[in-house]
Design a protein around this motif. Structure first.
Motif, short mmCIF file in Angstrom:
data_model
loop_
_atom_site.label_atom_id
_atom_site.label_comp_id
_atom_site.label_asym_id
_atom_site.label_seq_id
_atom_site.Cartn_x
_atom_site.Cartn_y
_atom_site.Cartn_z
N ILE A 55 0.83 -1.33 -0.03
CA ILE A 55 -0.01 0.02 -0.20
C ILE A 55 0.71 1.17 -0.10
O ILE A 55 1.85 1.25 0.83
N LEU A 56 0.65 2.09 -1.11
CA LEU A 56 1.33 3.48 -1.02
C LEU A 56 0.43 4.27 -0.75
O LEU A 56 -0.73 4.50 -1.26
N VAL A 57 0.74 5.53 0.11
CA VAL A 57 -0.05 6.67 0.60
C VAL A 57 0.69 8.03 0.33
O VAL A 57 1.75 8.24 0.66
N THR A 58 -0.11 8.92 -0.28
CA THR A 58 0.41 10.33 -0.19
C THR A 58 -0.68 10.83 0.30
O THR A 58 -2.09 10.90 0.05
N LYS A 93 10.62 -3.18 -5.85
CA LYS A 93 11.79 -3.50 -6.82
C LYS A 93 11.28 -4.16 -8.12
O LYS A 93 12.29 -4.32 -9.11
N ARG A 94 10.10 -4.50 -8.16
CA ARG A 94 9.73 -5.18 -9.49
C ARG A 94 8.61 -4.33 -10.20
O ARG A 94 8.07 -3.25 -10.00
N GLU A 95 8.58 -4.83 -11.51
CA GLU A 95 7.55 -4.27 -12.53
C GLU A 95 6.47 -5.07 -12.67
O GLU A 95 6.73 -6.22 -13.00
N TYR A 96 5.36 -4.64 -12.73
CA TYR A 96 4.09 -5.35 -13.09
C TYR A 96 3.41 -4.56 -14.24
O TYR A 96 3.26 -3.51 -14.41
N SER A 97 2.55 -5.32 -14.74
CA SER A 97 1.38 -4.75 -15.74
C SER A 97 0.51 -3.82 -14.68
O SER A 97 -0.08 -4.18 -13.66
N PRO A 98 0.32 -2.58 -15.31
CA PRO A 98 -0.70 -1.73 -14.63
C PRO A 98 -1.98 -2.29 -14.79
O PRO A 98 -3.03 -1.62 -14.04
N LEU A 149 5.46 -1.68 -15.01
CA LEU A 149 5.68 -0.38 -14.22
C LEU A 149 5.92 -0.75 -12.82
O LEU A 149 5.27 -1.70 -12.36
N THR A 150 6.76 -0.13 -12.06
CA THR A 150 6.88 -0.25 -10.61
C THR A 150 5.69 0.08 -9.95
O THR A 150 4.95 1.28 -10.43
N PRO A 151 5.36 -0.36 -8.69
CA PRO A 151 4.33 0.25 -7.97
C PRO A 151 4.29 1.78 -7.83
O PRO A 151 3.38 2.52 -7.91
N LYS A 152 5.60 2.33 -7.55
CA LYS A 152 5.80 3.77 -7.26
C LYS A 152 5.53 4.64 -8.55
O LYS A 152 4.96 5.58 -8.54
N SER A 153 5.86 3.98 -9.80
CA SER A 153 5.63 4.70 -11.15
C SER A 153 4.07 4.75 -11.10
O SER A 153 3.59 5.75 -11.51
N VAL A 154 3.23 3.63 -11.03
CA VAL A 154 1.76 3.45 -11.08
C VAL A 154 1.36 4.46 -9.97
O VAL A 154 0.36 5.17 -10.47
N HIS A 155 1.66 4.52 -8.88
CA HIS A 155 1.16 5.54 -7.81
C HIS A 155 1.45 6.88 -8.31
O HIS A 155 0.51 7.81 -7.96
N SER A 156 2.66 7.18 -8.76
CA SER A 156 3.01 8.55 -9.04
C SER A 156 2.01 9.11 -10.05
O SER A 156 1.64 10.46 -10.03
N LEU A 180 -1.82 -2.75 -4.20
CA LEU A 180 -1.49 -3.87 -4.87
C LEU A 180 -1.39 -5.04 -4.31
O LEU A 180 -0.40 -5.44 -3.12
N ASN A 181 -2.34 -6.02 -4.55
CA ASN A 181 -2.36 -7.33 -3.83
C ASN A 181 -1.99 -8.38 -4.73
O ASN A 181 -2.77 -8.51 -5.90
N ARG A 182 -1.19 -9.29 -4.60
CA ARG A 182 -0.84 -10.38 -5.27
C ARG A 182 -1.09 -11.42 -4.47
O ARG A 182 -0.40 -12.82 -4.95
N ASN A 183 -2.09 -11.65 -3.60
CA ASN A 183 -2.47 -12.93 -3.05
C ASN A 183 -3.12 -14.00 -4.08
O ASN A 183 -4.09 -13.41 -4.79
#
Length: 276
Positions: free
Chosen positions: A47-50, A70-75, A176-183, A249-252
């Protein structure tokens, strides 16, 4: 905390406590800030929060599976957020025009959907039908202008993302990384793209999810489900200078689109709207 002894001070104590209680009762609910509750996560959730608060600087926090950073995922279908921007910019579609769509995952399908509905239900059929009027070249121009891929670790070129029409639902080859998606999501509410007021207002209308009356705020959001990733990007907005942005992002293996939506509303402290 106030403490008062018995006896001659007890009357004064009762008076002061009454005054404090009276002031508390007069304090409106919407004076409460939007700070999230304490966040706990499982091993397969990031979870990323701004948060931006009036008169305060922006704060950013990350919770949960930090190795995902550290990883990239499909948006996944969060990509449709920027496809919609391109449709609006190029005046390809009337946002209120309804198109019959037959996605199997949408309740009561086939049904008529306008642009906001298409994002809310993440309709693939809608965007496949409307995309030929836009075309990849114009969409690429939009993606390039907003720097959508500028933080890709793999130095992915905008023009190389295309697979086929069906790939619109997840952004084709984009990772994309989660940080990029969040940004990219946060910039919408920071007015970080330098777009005109009219375009921003129309864009945000399509991203609207629900009113959060308990927190005197509006909720905007977008889901995404692809390749074992379940995304929810949410924004709880009280004003242009008072809002909080979430990317989940949930990958369960037991994760789901609905589960991730409910998770966001739990964090935001708002009632889940009807998903029908």
């Amino acid at each position: 905390m106030f403490q008062f002894s018995e006896g001659k001070n007890s009357a004064l104590g009762r008076f002061l406590l009454f005054q404090l209680s009276f002031l508390f009762l007069l304090t409106p609910l919407n004076s409460q800030n939007l700070s999230p509750k304490s966040i706990t996560t499982n091993s397969e959730e990031l979870i990323l929060v701004t948060q931006v608060s009036s008169g305060k600087s922006k704060t950013e926090k990350t919770y949960g599976a930090l190795e995902f950073l550290k990883r990239e995922y499909s948006p996944a279908s969060t990509f449709k957020t920027y496809l919609v921007l391109s449709l609006i910019e190029n005046r390809i579609v009337d946002p209120e025009e309804k198109i019959e769509c037959a996605d199997k995952h949408i309740p009561n399908s086939p049904r008529l959907l306008d642009l906001r509905d298409a994002l809310f239900y993440s309709s693939n059929d809608y965007f496949e039908k409307i995309f030929p009027k836009l075309g990849k070249e114009k969409l690429d121009l939009t993606l390039r202008k907003i720097g959508y891929l500028e933080n890709s670790k793999s130095n992915f070129n905008v023009q190389d993302w295309w697979i086929d029409l069906a790939g619109l639902k997840h952004g084709g080859k984009i990772k994309l990384t989660p940080k990029s998606v969040h940004s990219s999501w946060s910039k919408i509410f920071e007015n970080g793209y330098g777009l005109s007021k009219d375009i921003m207002e129309e864009w945000k209308k399509t991203l609207f999810w629900s009113e959060c009356t308990d927190r005197s705020a509006k909720v905007y959001g977008k889901t995404g489900s692809w390749e074992g990733s379940f995304w929810f990007q949410g924004a709880l907005v009280k004003s242009e200078n008072d809002y909080i942005i979430y990317t989940i992002l949930n990958r369960n293996k037991s994760g789901s689109r609905t589960g991730t939506i409910i998770r966001f509303y739990e964090l935001a402290g708002c009632k889940v709207p009807s998903l029908e």
